[in-house]
Structure formats: C-alpha cells, structure tokens
Write an enzyme that holds these catalytic residues in place. Sequence first.
Site, mmCIF file in Angstrom:
data_model
loop_
_atom_site.group_PDB
_atom_site.id
_atom_site.type_symbol
_atom_site.label_atom_id
_atom_site.label_comp_id
_atom_site.label_asym_id
_atom_site.label_seq_id
_atom_site.Cartn_x
_atom_site.Cartn_y
_atom_site.Cartn_z
ATOM 1 N N GLU A 76 24.286 2.839 11.656
ATOM 2 C CA GLU A 76 23.775 2.187 12.742
ATOM 3 C C GLU A 76 22.633 1.912 13.888
ATOM 4 O O GLU A 76 21.614 3.044 13.952
ATOM 5 C CB GLU A 76 24.698 3.435 13.881
ATOM 6 N N GLU A 101 34.235 6.846 21.675
ATOM 7 C CA GLU A 101 32.730 7.608 21.374
ATOM 8 C C GLU A 101 31.950 6.860 22.955
ATOM 9 O O GLU A 101 30.910 6.611 23.044
ATOM 10 C CB GLU A 101 31.591 7.263 20.661
#
Length: 266
Positions: free
Chosen positions: A148, A247
């Site tokens: 990520e 998120e």
Amino acid sequence: MTFSVNCSILLTELPLLERPAAAKAAGFDAVEFWWPFASSVPGDAELGRFERAITDAGVRLTGLNFDAGDMPAGDRGLVSWIGRTSEFRDNIDVVAGIGARLGCTSFNALYGNRQDGHTPEAQDELAVQNLAAAAGAVARIGGTVLLEPLSGAPRYPLLTANDALSVIARVAQESGVENIKVLADFYHLAVNGDDVEAVIERHAPDFGHVQIADAPGRGAPGTGDLPLERWITRSHELGYEGYVGLEYKAPAATAFDWALRQRTAR
C-alpha cells in the site's frame, strides 16, 4: 458495491472486540483490521478472543494487516525494517494461521519507514526478501499480500501506485511469486498527488484491494471533494471484483449515514 468496515479506524468508541458486532448491526457483513495485537506473536487465548469476536458477530474477515510496529508512534511497517526481520517472519505464520481459520485471504504488508543509518538500497533488498517470504506463506491458503502507498508518513517511501507496482515487479522477477498486489487506497493516492483516474484505467483489474476515505480530512464519503462513487464504479466496470474497505475517520453515531442514504435512495 460491497463494503468492508475497517474496525481499527472506525467504531473506535467501542472496545476492539465489540466492533465486529457493531459493524454487523450497522448492516455490514465484512470487516477488516490493522494488526490488532500489541506483539507480533500473541498468545493463543488472545488470538481466540479476537477470532471469536468475528465469528460470533456473523461477519467475514476480509482483510488483515501484518504487524506494522507502533502505528500511533509513527511506525509504518516492518517489511523493510533492518533489525526486525525475525519479528516479521514470526508474524507471517500467525497471520497465515488467522487467515486459514477465518477464511481471510488478503493481507496488507506495510513497507516501513526509511531508517537512519541504513541505505534505501539495503532496506529495499530486505523488503524484497520479506515480501517473498510472506507471499509464499499465504499462498498455501490461497492468500494475497497487499502493498500500500501511504500519505501522512514523511519517511514512508511508497507514495504512488507506481511506487508499489515497481516493488511488486521486482519481487516477482527475483523470487517468482505472483500473489502480491497493490492496495489502492483512493484517499492516500489522491492526497499524494497521484492521478487516481489514470491508475484505475490502467490497473483496476489487478487491484488486490480498494479502500476509501474522502479528502480533505479523511472523513466519510461525501464530506470532501473526491469522486469516490465514480472511482469505485469505474474500478468495477474495468474488472475489480473485491470489497471496498471503509477506512475513514467518523464518530460511530454518524459513521454510516452516507450508506443509509444510498440504500434509501435505491
């Protein structure tokens, strides 16, 4: 659109083990977590409590981070952290065990900050080895390692989708593993100045996971300026078939109001 609630950043007013049930009560069937333990190798009792909280809630665990160090203190992963290799390698087996027992197959390996006293080249070499080891371990349960790009971490070297994809290509070339994919967090990519629409057009079928928050502020969808619904829709049109991780930061009382409005509108 199928959403997964990240219970490490949402519902934080509740104790960690109560959050899966709260996500279920809010209408969601899937949850994901950052590493939820204080150590890389928690005891069996602690593991059991975490796993029961998910199964008792009747939700699916769709994503789990490897241990990333002390996140509140600024750590952002152990993958490239020289001096903590044994800790990361021990954590791999624990993560794969949780995945096997709960049916989770997506595992986010945060790359790690640049370290004083070590060259980027040395850290990158270690990262290639650790990512290959992680990918090999979770492959046995049909798992995928996610890599990520992040924002808000000045010493974290992966900022764009291409940064992550370059690492993934190197690991594949040097080790032959093919089960590492980019985690496309549209918030992080946008904040870092990446061309999110171009990333989607080029790479959506190869996304390992998608996460969202609005910007500015990392709030719920609709609180900022990002065209999140358009980006999600286009990703699915181009072949992305996975969950979309929620998120973002929001009070529990209003965290999912946007989703309720969407359901009512339909």
